[in-house]
Design an enzyme around this catalytic site. Sequence first.
Site, PDB file in Angstrom:
ATOM      1  N   SER A  48      -1.973  -1.275  -6.254  1.00 33.85           N
ATOM      2  CA  SER A  48      -1.794  -0.266  -5.209  1.00 33.85           C
ATOM      3  C   SER A  48      -1.649   1.084  -5.903  1.00 33.85           C
ATOM      4  O   SER A  48      -1.252   1.151  -7.072  1.00 33.85           O
ATOM      5  CB  SER A  48      -0.507  -0.564  -4.431  1.00 33.85           C
ATOM      6  OG  SER A  48      -0.123   0.546  -3.647  1.00 33.85           O
TER       7      SER A  48
ATOM      8  N   TYR B 235       8.312  -2.914  -4.596  1.00 32.84           N
ATOM      9  CA  TYR B 235       6.868  -3.092  -4.390  1.00 32.84           C
ATOM     10  C   TYR B 235       6.089  -2.287  -5.429  1.00 32.84           C
ATOM     11  O   TYR B 235       5.187  -2.813  -6.103  1.00 32.84           O
ATOM     12  CB  TYR B 235       6.498  -2.642  -2.968  1.00 32.84           C
ATOM     13  CG  TYR B 235       5.010  -2.647  -2.718  1.00 32.84           C
ATOM     14  CD1 TYR B 235       4.314  -3.854  -2.643  1.00 32.84           C
ATOM     15  CD2 TYR B 235       4.290  -1.455  -2.564  1.00 32.84           C
ATOM     16  CE1 TYR B 235       2.947  -3.871  -2.413  1.00 32.84           C
ATOM     17  CE2 TYR B 235       2.923  -1.467  -2.337  1.00 32.84           C
ATOM     18  CZ  TYR B 235       2.256  -2.679  -2.262  1.00 32.84           C
ATOM     19  OH  TYR B 235       0.898  -2.701  -2.052  1.00 32.84           O
TER      20      TYR B 235
HETATM   21  N1  LIG Z   1      -3.143  -1.947   3.286  1.00 29.98           N
HETATM   22  C1  LIG Z   1      -2.713  -1.052   2.433  1.00 29.98           C
HETATM   23  O1  LIG Z   1      -2.443   0.113   2.793  1.00 29.98           O
HETATM   24  C2  LIG Z   1      -2.575  -1.420   0.972  1.00 29.98           C
HETATM   25  C3  LIG Z   1      -2.435  -0.372   0.034  1.00 29.98           C
HETATM   26  C4  LIG Z   1      -2.315  -0.701  -1.302  1.00 29.98           C
HETATM   27  C5  LIG Z   1      -2.356  -2.023  -1.719  1.00 29.98           C
HETATM   28  N2  LIG Z   1      -2.485  -3.016  -0.799  1.00 29.98           N
HETATM   29  C6  LIG Z   1      -2.495  -4.406  -1.287  1.00 29.98           C
HETATM   30  O2  LIG Z   1      -3.624  -5.080  -0.785  1.00 29.98           O
HETATM   31  C7  LIG Z   1      -3.374  -6.477  -0.783  1.00 29.98           C
HETATM   32  C8  LIG Z   1      -3.861  -7.065   0.544  1.00 29.98           C
HETATM   33  O3  LIG Z   1      -3.052  -6.585   1.584  1.00 29.98           O
HETATM   34  P1  LIG Z   1      -3.652  -6.106   2.978  1.00 29.98           P
HETATM   35  O4  LIG Z   1      -3.531  -4.643   3.040  1.00 29.98           O
HETATM   36  O5  LIG Z   1      -4.972  -6.713   3.219  1.00 29.98           O
HETATM   37  O6  LIG Z   1      -2.541  -6.685   3.955  1.00 29.98           O
HETATM   38  P2  LIG Z   1      -2.549  -7.917   4.980  1.00 29.98           P
HETATM   39  O7  LIG Z   1      -3.576  -7.715   6.020  1.00 29.98           O
HETATM   40  O8  LIG Z   1      -1.131  -8.080   5.368  1.00 29.98           O
HETATM   41  O9  LIG Z   1      -3.001  -9.157   4.079  1.00 29.98           O
HETATM   42  C9  LIG Z   1      -2.134  -9.817   3.204  1.00 29.98           C
HETATM   43  C10 LIG Z   1      -2.733 -11.172   2.883  1.00 29.98           C
HETATM   44  O10 LIG Z   1      -1.852 -11.854   1.968  1.00 29.98           O
HETATM   45  C11 LIG Z   1      -1.533 -13.125   2.518  1.00 29.98           C
HETATM   46  N3  LIG Z   1      -0.182 -13.491   2.144  1.00 29.98           N
HETATM   47  C12 LIG Z   1       0.972 -12.815   2.407  1.00 29.98           C
HETATM   48  N4  LIG Z   1       2.025 -13.480   1.946  1.00 29.98           N
HETATM   49  C13 LIG Z   1       1.545 -14.622   1.371  1.00 29.98           C
HETATM   50  C14 LIG Z   1       2.136 -15.731   0.746  1.00 29.98           C
HETATM   51  N5  LIG Z   1       3.466 -15.810   0.604  1.00 29.98           N
HETATM   52  N6  LIG Z   1       1.355 -16.724   0.267  1.00 29.98           N
HETATM   53  C15 LIG Z   1       0.000 -16.663   0.430  1.00 29.98           C
HETATM   54  N7  LIG Z   1      -0.608 -15.635   1.009  1.00 29.98           N
HETATM   55  C16 LIG Z   1       0.137 -14.630   1.495  1.00 29.98           C
HETATM   56  C17 LIG Z   1      -1.644 -12.951   4.031  1.00 29.98           C
HETATM   57  O11 LIG Z   1      -1.946 -14.162   4.673  1.00 29.98           O
HETATM   58  P3  LIG Z   1      -0.870 -15.132   5.397  1.00 29.98           P
HETATM   59  O12 LIG Z   1       0.071 -14.262   6.143  1.00 29.98           O
HETATM   60  O13 LIG Z   1      -1.747 -16.005   6.234  1.00 29.98           O
HETATM   61  O14 LIG Z   1      -0.237 -15.884   4.284  1.00 29.98           O
HETATM   62  C18 LIG Z   1      -2.863 -12.044   4.116  1.00 29.98           C
HETATM   63  O15 LIG Z   1      -4.044 -12.815   4.039  1.00 29.98           O
HETATM   64  C19 LIG Z   1      -1.886  -6.659  -1.047  1.00 29.98           C
HETATM   65  O16 LIG Z   1      -1.698  -7.076  -2.387  1.00 29.98           O
HETATM   66  C20 LIG Z   1      -1.322  -5.266  -0.848  1.00 29.98           C
HETATM   67  O17 LIG Z   1      -0.175  -5.038  -1.625  1.00 29.98           O
HETATM   68  C21 LIG Z   1      -2.603  -2.743   0.540  1.00 29.98           C
END
Ligand SMILES: NC(=O)c1ccc[n+]([C@@H]2O[C@H](COP(=O)([O-])OP(=O)(O)OC[C@H]3O[C@@H](n4cnc5c(N)ncnc54)[C@H](OP(=O)(O)O)[C@@H]3O)[C@@H](O)[C@H]2O)c1
Length: 280
Positions: free
Chosen positions: A149, A162
Site C-alpha cells: 500500500s 497497517y
Molecule cells: N482499497 C484500497 O484503497 C487499498 C489501498 C492500498 C492497499 N490495498 C490492499 O489491497 C489488498 C486487497 O484489498 P482490497 O482493496 O481489494 O479490499 P477488499 O475488497 O476488502 O478485499 C480483501 C480481500 O482479502 C480477503 N481476505 C480478508 N481477510 C482474509 C482472511 N483472513 N483470510 C483470507 N482472505 C481474506 C477478502 O475475502 P474474504 O472476506 O472472503 O476472506 C477479500 O477477497 C489488501 O492487501 C489491501 O491492504 C487496498
Amino acid sequence: MNERKIKKTYLGYQWALVTGASSGIGEAFAHELTGRGMNILLIARSEDKLSQLAHVLEQKKVSVRTYAVDLSSIGAADKVASWCIKEKIEPDLLVNNAGFGLFGTFEQHSPSEYADMIHLNVRSLTELCAFFLPAMVQRRRGGVINVASQAGLVPVPYYSVYGASKAYVVNFTYALWGEYRQQGIRLTCLAPGPTRTAFQKRAGSKSHGYMQQPREVVLSALAAFERNRPLVVTGSGRWVTSFFPVHLIPKTTVVSYVAKIFKPEKRITSLAKEKSSTGE
Ligand SMILES: NC(=O)c1ccc[n+]([C@@H]2O[C@H](COP(=O)([O-])OP(=O)(O)OC[C@H]3O[C@@H](n4cnc5c(N)ncnc54)[C@H](OP(=O)(O)O)[C@@H]3O)[C@@H](O)[C@H]2O)c1
C-alpha cells in the site's frame, strides 16, 4: 502441413494463485489473469463468493479452482501448500493480495485484531512465498506480486499497524527482487493508493478524493510485473510517496503532515462510530 496448436499462456505461466480473490483488487487480478489464459486458484474466506466467481471465469475455458481458508489463522498457509501438492497445482504466479487495515487511534483496536492483521498481511504472505518460490526457482520460471500500500511507504498515524505491516511487504519484496532477479523470477510489490473496494468500510475509514477502480490498479501491476519492476505505486498521492524526495525531509515533519491528512474526525465512518458507541 501438420501444425500442432500450442496454447499460448501469459509469460509461459500455467497456474496463478490469488489470495483475497473474492472481491476488490484480488477479484480484478482473477479476471485479468484468466483473460490472459492462465488457470487460477482463488483463495479467500467466502466460499460462496469464490464459487460464483469461479463459475464466471470458467467461461473463458481455463481451469479454475477455489480454496476457502482464513489466512489470519495459524497454519493456514501450510494448508494451502498441502492442498496444492495433493491437487498437483504448481503456481507459476503467486499474488499475495489478501489483507485488511484498521483505521483509528492505536488504542481503539484490540491486541487480537492487530495479531490477525499482522498474521494475514505479513506472516501468511511470507509463508506462501516460502512455500512456492523455491519450486519457481528450480523451474527458473515464475513470479510473485505482493500487494502492499502507499501506507507502507511513509509512517501513517491512525493506520499505524497497517502501515507498518505494509512497509514490511515493500522491503521484503525489494529484498527478494534483489536475490532472484537474475534467476528468471519476477518480483513486484504493488503499492496502491485509494481504490474503490470494500477495504475502506472494513477499516472503518472514509477516503477523500479520487479513488481508482481495481482494474486500473491491476493493469498497472501487471505492466510492472512484466518488466520485473520491484515496486509499482498507483493512485492519487503517488507523486508524493514515490517521486517526491520524502527521505530528504525530517521524518517528524512527514509524520505531522500525514497525521493531519488522516485525522480521525474527518474519516471515521458511521459504521465505526456505531461500533465504538456500542462498545464492540
Ligand atoms: N482499497 C484500497 O484503497 C487499498 C489501498 C492500498 C492497499 N490495498 C490492499 O489491497 C489488498 C486487497 O484489498 P482490497 O482493496 O481489494 O479490499 P477488499 O475488497 O476488502 O478485499 C480483501 C480481500 O482479502 C480477503 N481476505 C480478508 N481477510 C482474509 C482472511 N483472513 N483470510 C483470507 N482472505 C481474506 C477478502 O475475502 P474474504 O472476506 O472472503 O476472506 C477479500 O477477497 C489488501 O492487501 C489491501 O491492504 C487496498
